[in-house]
Design a protein around this motif. Structure first.
Motif, PDB file in Angstrom:
ATOM      1  N   TRP A 275      -1.801   5.081 -12.364  1.00  0.00           N
ATOM      2  CA  TRP A 275      -1.448   3.953 -11.494  1.00  0.00           C
ATOM      3  C   TRP A 275      -1.319   4.402 -10.047  1.00  0.00           C
ATOM      4  CZ3 TRP A 275       2.841   2.913  -8.416  1.00  0.00           C
ATOM      5  CH2 TRP A 275       2.905   1.610  -7.908  1.00  0.00           C
ATOM      6  N   VAL A 276      -0.650   5.536  -9.826  1.00  0.00           N
ATOM      7  CA  VAL A 276      -0.452   6.038  -8.461  1.00  0.00           C
ATOM      8  C   VAL A 276      -1.786   6.411  -7.825  1.00  0.00           C
ATOM      9  CG1 VAL A 276       0.510   7.927  -7.092  1.00  0.00           C
ATOM     10  CG2 VAL A 276       1.907   6.828  -8.838  1.00  0.00           C
ATOM     11  N   VAL A 277      -2.621   7.151  -8.556  1.00  0.00           N
ATOM     12  CA  VAL A 277      -3.888   7.622  -7.996  1.00  0.00           C
ATOM     13  C   VAL A 277      -4.824   6.449  -7.690  1.00  0.00           C
ATOM     14  CG1 VAL A 277      -5.958   8.977  -8.484  1.00  0.00           C
ATOM     15  CG2 VAL A 277      -3.720   9.895  -9.075  1.00  0.00           C
ATOM     16  N   VAL A 278      -4.883   5.462  -8.573  1.00  0.00           N
ATOM     17  CA  VAL A 278      -5.734   4.295  -8.335  1.00  0.00           C
ATOM     18  C   VAL A 278      -5.224   3.505  -7.129  1.00  0.00           C
ATOM     19  CG1 VAL A 278      -6.444   2.055  -9.255  1.00  0.00           C
ATOM     20  CG2 VAL A 278      -6.576   4.093 -10.695  1.00  0.00           C
ATOM     21  N   ALA A 279      -3.902   3.431  -6.964  1.00  0.00           N
ATOM     22  CA  ALA A 279      -3.315   2.635  -5.885  1.00  0.00           C
ATOM     23  C   ALA A 279      -3.440   3.294  -4.523  1.00  0.00           C
ATOM     24  CB  ALA A 279      -1.842   2.365  -6.189  1.00  0.00           C
ATOM     25  N   LEU A 280      -3.655   4.604  -4.464  1.00  0.00           N
ATOM     26  CA  LEU A 280      -3.801   5.280  -3.175  1.00  0.00           C
ATOM     27  C   LEU A 280      -5.006   4.724  -2.416  1.00  0.00           C
ATOM     28  CD1 LEU A 280      -3.142   9.008  -4.184  1.00  0.00           C
ATOM     29  CD2 LEU A 280      -1.668   7.559  -2.762  1.00  0.00           C
TER      30      LEU A 280
ATOM     31  N   GLN B 234     -14.317   3.821  -5.158  1.00  0.00           N
ATOM     32  CA  GLN B 234     -13.039   3.241  -5.553  1.00  0.00           C
ATOM     33  C   GLN B 234     -13.190   2.214  -6.674  1.00  0.00           C
ATOM     34  OE1 GLN B 234     -10.069   4.125  -4.850  1.00  0.00           O
ATOM     35  NE2 GLN B 234      -8.844   2.409  -5.623  1.00  0.00           N
ATOM     36  N   ALA B 235     -14.206   1.355  -6.566  1.00  0.00           N
ATOM     37  CA  ALA B 235     -14.382   0.308  -7.584  1.00  0.00           C
ATOM     38  C   ALA B 235     -14.660   0.928  -8.951  1.00  0.00           C
ATOM     39  CB  ALA B 235     -15.519  -0.623  -7.183  1.00  0.00           C
ATOM     40  N   ALA B 236     -15.532   1.939  -8.978  1.00  0.00           N
ATOM     41  CA  ALA B 236     -15.825   2.611 -10.248  1.00  0.00           C
ATOM     42  C   ALA B 236     -14.592   3.325 -10.777  1.00  0.00           C
ATOM     43  CB  ALA B 236     -16.976   3.603 -10.057  1.00  0.00           C
ATOM     44  N   TYR B 237     -13.829   3.938  -9.885  1.00  0.00           N
ATOM     45  CA  TYR B 237     -12.608   4.648 -10.285  1.00  0.00           C
ATOM     46  C   TYR B 237     -11.598   3.682 -10.887  1.00  0.00           C
ATOM     47  CZ  TYR B 237      -9.437   8.639 -10.016  1.00  0.00           C
ATOM     48  OH  TYR B 237      -8.604   9.687 -10.332  1.00  0.00           O
ATOM     49  N   GLU B 238     -11.473   2.509 -10.277  1.00  0.00           N
ATOM     50  CA  GLU B 238     -10.546   1.503 -10.804  1.00  0.00           C
ATOM     51  C   GLU B 238     -10.994   1.007 -12.168  1.00  0.00           C
ATOM     52  OE1 GLU B 238     -10.272  -1.553  -7.890  1.00  0.00           O
ATOM     53  OE2 GLU B 238      -9.118  -0.333  -6.472  1.00  0.00           O
ATOM     54  N   THR B 239     -12.317   0.873 -12.346  1.00  0.00           N
ATOM     55  CA  THR B 239     -12.834   0.421 -13.636  1.00  0.00           C
ATOM     56  C   THR B 239     -12.498   1.407 -14.742  1.00  0.00           C
ATOM     57  OG1 THR B 239     -14.664  -0.755 -12.574  1.00  0.00           O
ATOM     58  CG2 THR B 239     -14.912  -0.203 -14.907  1.00  0.00           C
TER      59      THR B 239
ATOM     60  N   PHE C  39     -10.171   4.140 -14.591  1.00  0.00           N
ATOM     61  CA  PHE C  39      -8.790   4.607 -14.708  1.00  0.00           C
ATOM     62  C   PHE C  39      -7.735   3.539 -14.434  1.00  0.00           C
ATOM     63  CE2 PHE C  39     -11.202   8.507 -13.729  1.00  0.00           C
ATOM     64  CZ  PHE C  39     -10.830   9.269 -14.815  1.00  0.00           C
ATOM     65  N   GLY C  40      -8.162   2.380 -13.930  1.00  0.00           N
ATOM     66  CA  GLY C  40      -7.198   1.313 -13.723  1.00  0.00           C
ATOM     67  C   GLY C  40      -6.662   0.812 -15.051  1.00  0.00           C
ATOM     68  N   GLN C  41      -5.372   0.578 -15.131  1.00  0.00           N
ATOM     69  CA  GLN C  41      -4.755   0.187 -16.394  1.00  0.00           C
ATOM     70  C   GLN C  41      -3.966  -1.107 -16.211  1.00  0.00           C
ATOM     71  OE1 GLN C  41      -3.043   3.242 -18.834  1.00  0.00           O
ATOM     72  NE2 GLN C  41      -3.817   4.860 -17.498  1.00  0.00           N
ATOM     73  N   VAL C  42      -4.179  -2.018 -17.157  1.00  0.00           N
ATOM     74  CA  VAL C  42      -3.438  -3.274 -17.156  1.00  0.00           C
ATOM     75  C   VAL C  42      -2.045  -3.013 -17.729  1.00  0.00           C
ATOM     76  CG1 VAL C  42      -3.382  -5.632 -18.024  1.00  0.00           C
ATOM     77  CG2 VAL C  42      -5.581  -4.551 -17.476  1.00  0.00           C
TER      78      VAL C  42
END
Length: 247
Positions: A103-108, A117-122, A124-127
């Motif tokens: 969560w922290v790394v995606v939010a940076l 960033q978009a691929a990274y969020e896809t 490693f981003g977590q609901v």
């Protein structure tokens, strides 16, 4: 010729921690598979072709996550419930840390010239809802799995390992699935109640099927570890509360 090491039946509370040679290695394997199955498999929907059915989608994480249950079986069977409980808590803490770190790394905020960033969020981003459901399901399911196996071992006097591993997985994976899918997807967009129930039972059946298929491997690993440790641990008189990490 070297004599085979004698396997001594022993109560769980009589085991001396200093004589366990491979417990920490099995713990590391459990945590590694747990984390990797969540990182590498949870976000991808794969597809296979089945004869008579056609293309069939499935969550890729199912290929590896059930192995954590098998290692949980090995831990309880070889080292007893209390030491398996400690490993479950370590795995729970590691997964919680991984979720927080993701969560922290995606939010940076990304650097202006970094375009991923978009691929990274896809990836490693977590609901939050799914993370919460996953943590609750893992915790409850693993403890049910370990408890059932430990109790069955005492009741069967150590016989019929296949019955214990499959029976504990049936119970543990049922609790895991009954908690995870309703918590994660009930009422979510695109998820009808019927679909939640179908996926719940499909995933439960597949995970149990994995346990059945890998039963010969479980037998081999359990036998090898018992011979290496020289112990066969029985949970007679064990405190089965899940709310402690001490052995």
């Amino acid at each position: 010729m070297t004599e085979p090491m004698r396997i001594t039946p022993i109560a769980a509370d009589r085991v001396e921690a200093g004589r366990l040679r491979y417990y920490d290695i099995v713990m590391a394997a459990f945590v590694a598979i747990l984390l990797l199955s969540n990182v590498l498999g949870a976000g991808k929907v794969a597809q296979v072709w089945l004869p008579g059915i056609g293309d069939w989608p499935f969550g890729a994480g199912i290929l590896f996550f059930p192995i954590s249950y098998i290692i949980g079986d090995v831990l309880t069977e070889v080292y007893g419930y209390a030491r398996a409980r400690r490993v479950i808590w370590v795995g729970f803490a590691a997964t919680l840390f991984m979720a927080g770190m993701a969560w922290v790394v995606v939010a940076l905020p990304p650097a202006p010239d970094w375009r991923n960033q978009a691929a990274y969020e896809t990836v490693f981003g977590q609901v939050p809802r799914i993370v919460f459901a996953s943590m609750c399901a893992f915790w409850a399911g693993e403890f049910v799995n370990s408890y059932v196996l430990a109790r069955m071992k005492v009741l069967t006097a150590g016989r019929h390992l296949w019955m214990r591993t499959i029976g504990s997985t049936v119970a543990g994976q049922a609790v895991d699935s009954l908690i995870f899918y309703p918590l994660a997807f009930w009422g979510a967009e695109g998820w009808t109640p019927h679909l939640v129930v179908v996926v719940l039972f499909t995933q439960w059946a597949l995970k149990v099927g994995w346990e059945v298929l890998l039963t010969p491997l479980t037998y081999w690993v359990v036998g090898a570890l018992k011979r290496a440790e020289g112990l066969d641990v029985y949970d007679r008189g064990t405190d089965f509360t899940p709310f402690r990490a001490r052995v």
